[in-house]
Design a protein around this motif. Structure first.
Motif, mmCIF file in Angstrom:
data_model
loop_
_atom_site.group_PDB
_atom_site.id
_atom_site.type_symbol
_atom_site.label_atom_id
_atom_site.label_comp_id
_atom_site.label_asym_id
_atom_site.label_seq_id
_atom_site.Cartn_x
_atom_site.Cartn_y
_atom_site.Cartn_z
ATOM 1 N N LYS A 104 38.814 16.980 56.603
ATOM 2 C CA LYS A 104 38.990 15.819 57.490
ATOM 3 C C LYS A 104 38.467 16.164 58.870
ATOM 4 O O LYS A 104 38.884 17.171 59.457
ATOM 5 C CB LYS A 104 40.468 15.454 57.575
ATOM 6 C CG LYS A 104 41.028 14.901 56.294
ATOM 7 C CD LYS A 104 42.468 14.473 56.501
ATOM 8 C CE LYS A 104 42.999 13.801 55.254
ATOM 9 N NZ LYS A 104 44.343 13.250 55.492
ATOM 10 N N VAL A 105 37.563 15.324 59.365
ATOM 11 C CA VAL A 105 36.905 15.614 60.637
ATOM 12 C C VAL A 105 37.144 14.488 61.630
ATOM 13 O O VAL A 105 37.033 13.312 61.290
ATOM 14 C CB VAL A 105 35.376 15.766 60.419
ATOM 15 C CG1 VAL A 105 34.663 15.983 61.730
ATOM 16 C CG2 VAL A 105 35.084 16.919 59.467
ATOM 17 N N LEU A 106 37.460 14.856 62.867
ATOM 18 C CA LEU A 106 37.540 13.879 63.950
ATOM 19 C C LEU A 106 36.203 13.867 64.683
ATOM 20 O O LEU A 106 35.711 14.919 65.110
ATOM 21 C CB LEU A 106 38.645 14.267 64.939
ATOM 22 C CG LEU A 106 38.721 13.362 66.186
ATOM 23 C CD1 LEU A 106 39.376 12.021 65.857
ATOM 24 C CD2 LEU A 106 39.469 14.053 67.323
ATOM 25 N N ARG A 132 27.303 12.808 54.760
ATOM 26 C CA ARG A 132 26.377 13.368 53.769
ATOM 27 C C ARG A 132 26.955 14.632 53.147
ATOM 28 O O ARG A 132 26.768 14.922 51.980
ATOM 29 C CB ARG A 132 25.086 13.722 54.494
ATOM 30 C CG ARG A 132 23.836 13.392 53.780
ATOM 31 C CD ARG A 132 22.613 13.381 54.682
ATOM 32 N NE ARG A 132 22.405 14.525 55.543
ATOM 33 C CZ ARG A 132 21.959 14.430 56.806
ATOM 34 N NH1 ARG A 132 21.730 13.258 57.347
ATOM 35 N NH2 ARG A 132 21.777 15.506 57.527
ATOM 36 N N GLY A 133 27.676 15.403 53.972
ATOM 37 C CA GLY A 133 28.248 16.668 53.502
ATOM 38 C C GLY A 133 29.599 16.488 52.808
ATOM 39 O O GLY A 133 30.262 17.470 52.483
ATOM 40 N N GLY A 134 30.038 15.250 52.670
ATOM 41 C CA GLY A 134 31.283 14.993 51.944
ATOM 42 C C GLY A 134 32.548 15.059 52.781
ATOM 43 O O GLY A 134 33.657 15.064 52.241
ATOM 44 N N ALA A 135 32.433 15.092 54.093
ATOM 45 C CA ALA A 135 33.634 15.131 54.941
ATOM 46 C C ALA A 135 34.265 13.742 55.011
ATOM 47 O O ALA A 135 33.578 12.729 54.883
ATOM 48 C CB ALA A 135 33.259 15.600 56.347
ATOM 49 N N GLU A 136 35.582 13.713 55.229
ATOM 50 C CA GLU A 136 36.250 12.438 55.501
ATOM 51 C C GLU A 136 36.318 12.284 57.018
ATOM 52 O O GLU A 136 36.862 13.148 57.711
ATOM 53 C CB GLU A 136 37.662 12.435 54.887
ATOM 54 C CG GLU A 136 38.315 11.080 55.043
ATOM 55 C CD GLU A 136 39.722 11.012 54.446
ATOM 56 O OE1 GLU A 136 40.250 12.059 53.979
ATOM 57 O OE2 GLU A 136 40.297 9.914 54.482
#
Ligand code: AMP
Ligand code: GLY
Length: 440
Positions: free
Chosen positions: A2-4, A21-25
């Protein structure tokens, strides 16, 4: 993961796209409702990005593992420090490390103290009288800058914007009277050459360079008009630029590495993307400025061709374990910013603009939304740049053509674009200019 993601411009849209693209939420905070970021976010909040407590509360509520801060303003007020204090890893510099951008005198003094190559003559002032006395003693051409942040619009150059001593003093007085940038005036020697951007990923110690990019700061075609945040930019398939040698580029990379070493020694190790803006002169690259973030538009060029997973790169920058196998495609990119009419002076705000994203993609390009808002279900311009269109190709000519083809799919009566960016004629002008300086 999970990325802010903090920020709502074209640069941040490109970063969010790379995370996706890298699959982060992705969880996002931004001032304006950027449709590109919203489309890729599980949750977003429209808020002041400098509201440190508010952003930290949102990050905790979303349970993010990692934060990435796009613009400089939240860095200056210590958002990275606060996120880290709350146990969230941060791929952007602390307040103290961000001084490399937020204080132009800190930057020049650091470079001087550690005898790093590429510095320019400079002097900073807290009053107009001392500044005037200094200006009477020097005989080289100068540039006047507010010491603090002005969104890339505070610089005036002798011979371009300042045509007489009176012009120069009038601008110096204006900075002090209106407290522009909030921290006084810096007078720099004017460097003559071709500008280029070398950005690097940095983990506090090590750096990994990104492809070179050239931005276009002037508002109008032919490089005239007011300085802007940047009207567009290009990068070439070999990751160099047509007017620079790999040795000259290496000199810029060496300067950046020494700055990073110096910051670690000063107790403010630098984690995150560092942006080096250089003037390639007949005597090699000279430092114009450093930014504590990706350049905008330059981020759109490099992130469009980043092959390595962006969230892995961010995690390595935060953790201090950057590996040097970060890869970019060997492709050229040309980014042209679509901006509201009047941008650079007084923008046409609230005017309808539409994008046929399918048409843009079919043209071999990508759209990154920027300072755009939604009103009654329609997209409208705001005061800054509206959207970046990035054409991608195996050669510069192809990337430029793709960008132009894609621009046909942007509709509005209230916009303009610098069509000359990335075109053969303008690129050749840069090459000729540099060759002329080298042989002089
Ligand atoms: P900055 O906001 O520092 O990036 O400056 C905006 C623009 O002003 C740069 O892109 C350069 O074109 C120009 N500029 C800034 N500093 C100098 C300098 N010392 N010599 C020549 N041009 C400069
Ligand atoms: N493109 C210039 C900047 O981001 O400051």
């Amino acid at each position: 993961m999970k990325v802010l993601a903090v920020g709502g411009g074209g640069r941040e849209n490109a970063a969010v796209e790379a995370f996706h693209r890298g699959g982060a939420e992705v969880f996002a905070v931004m001032k304006n409702a950027n449709p590109g970021i919203i489309a890729r976010s599980s949750k977003y909040k429209l808020m002041d990005e400098k509201d440190v407590e508010g952003v930290v509360a949102f990050a905790k509520e979303c349970g993010v593992d990692l934060a990435f801060i796009g613009p400089e303003a939240p860095l200056e007020v210590g958002l990275s420090d606060a996120l880290q204090a709350a146990g969230i890893k941060c791929a952007s510099p602390t307040k103290s490390a961000a001084r490399i951008e937020t204080s132009k005198s800190f930057m020049r003094e650091l470079v001087n103290k550690y005898s790093i190559a590429g510095n320019l003559e400079y002097a900073s002032f807290d009053n107009a009288k001392d500044c005037e006395e200094y200006l009477r003693t020097i005989d080289h051409e100068i540039v006047v800058k507010p010491v603090g942040l002005t969104g890339g619009k505070g610089v005036k150059v002798q011979g371009e914007h300042l045509l007489s001593f009176e012009d120069t003093m009038a601008y110096v007085n204006e900075i002090f009277e209106n407290n522009i940038g909030g921290a006084g005036v810096i007078i720099e020697e004017k460097a003559v050459g071709e500008e280029f951007t070398q950005m690097v990923f940095c983990d506090g110690k090590r750096i990994v360079p990104m492809p070179l990019v050239q931005d276009h700061k002037r508002a109008y075609e032919g490089d005239v008009g007011p300085n802007t945040g940047g009207m567009g930019s290009y990068s070439d398939c070999n990751h160099l630029l047509p007017f620079i040698t790999s040795g000259e580029r290496q000199a810029a990379i060496d300067i950046i590495q020494k700055v990073i070493d110096a910051m670690a020694k000063e107790g403010c190790p630098y984690h995150g993307v560092l942006y080096g803006q250089f003037m390639l002169t007949a005597k090699g690259p000279k430092i114009i400025e450093f930014n504590a973030r990706f350049g905008d538009p330059e981020a759109m060029n490099v992130l469009s061709i980043l092959k390595t997973n962006f969230q892995d790169v961010c995690m390595m920058m935060a953790d201090g374990c950057l590996k040097d196998n970060i890869r970019f495609e060997y492709k050229a990119t040309v980014c042209k910013y679509v901006v509201p009419k009047g941008y650079g002076v007084k923008s046409e705000v609230g005017k309808e603009i539409s994008f046929d994203t399918e048409g843009i993609e079919k043209s071999g390009a990508v759209v990154y939304y920027a300072n755009i808002d939604e009103k009654d279900g329609k997209l409208v311009t705001m005061s800054s740049r509206s959207a970046g269109i990035v054409g991608i190709g195996y050669y510069l000519e192809e990337a430029e053509r793709n960008c132009e083809a894609a621009l046909e799919f942007v509709k509005s009566d209230w916009i303009f674009v610098r069509h000359d960016i990335g075109k053969k004629e303008l690129v050749q002008k840069r090459v000729d200019h540099m060759n002329g300086l080298r042989s002089a």
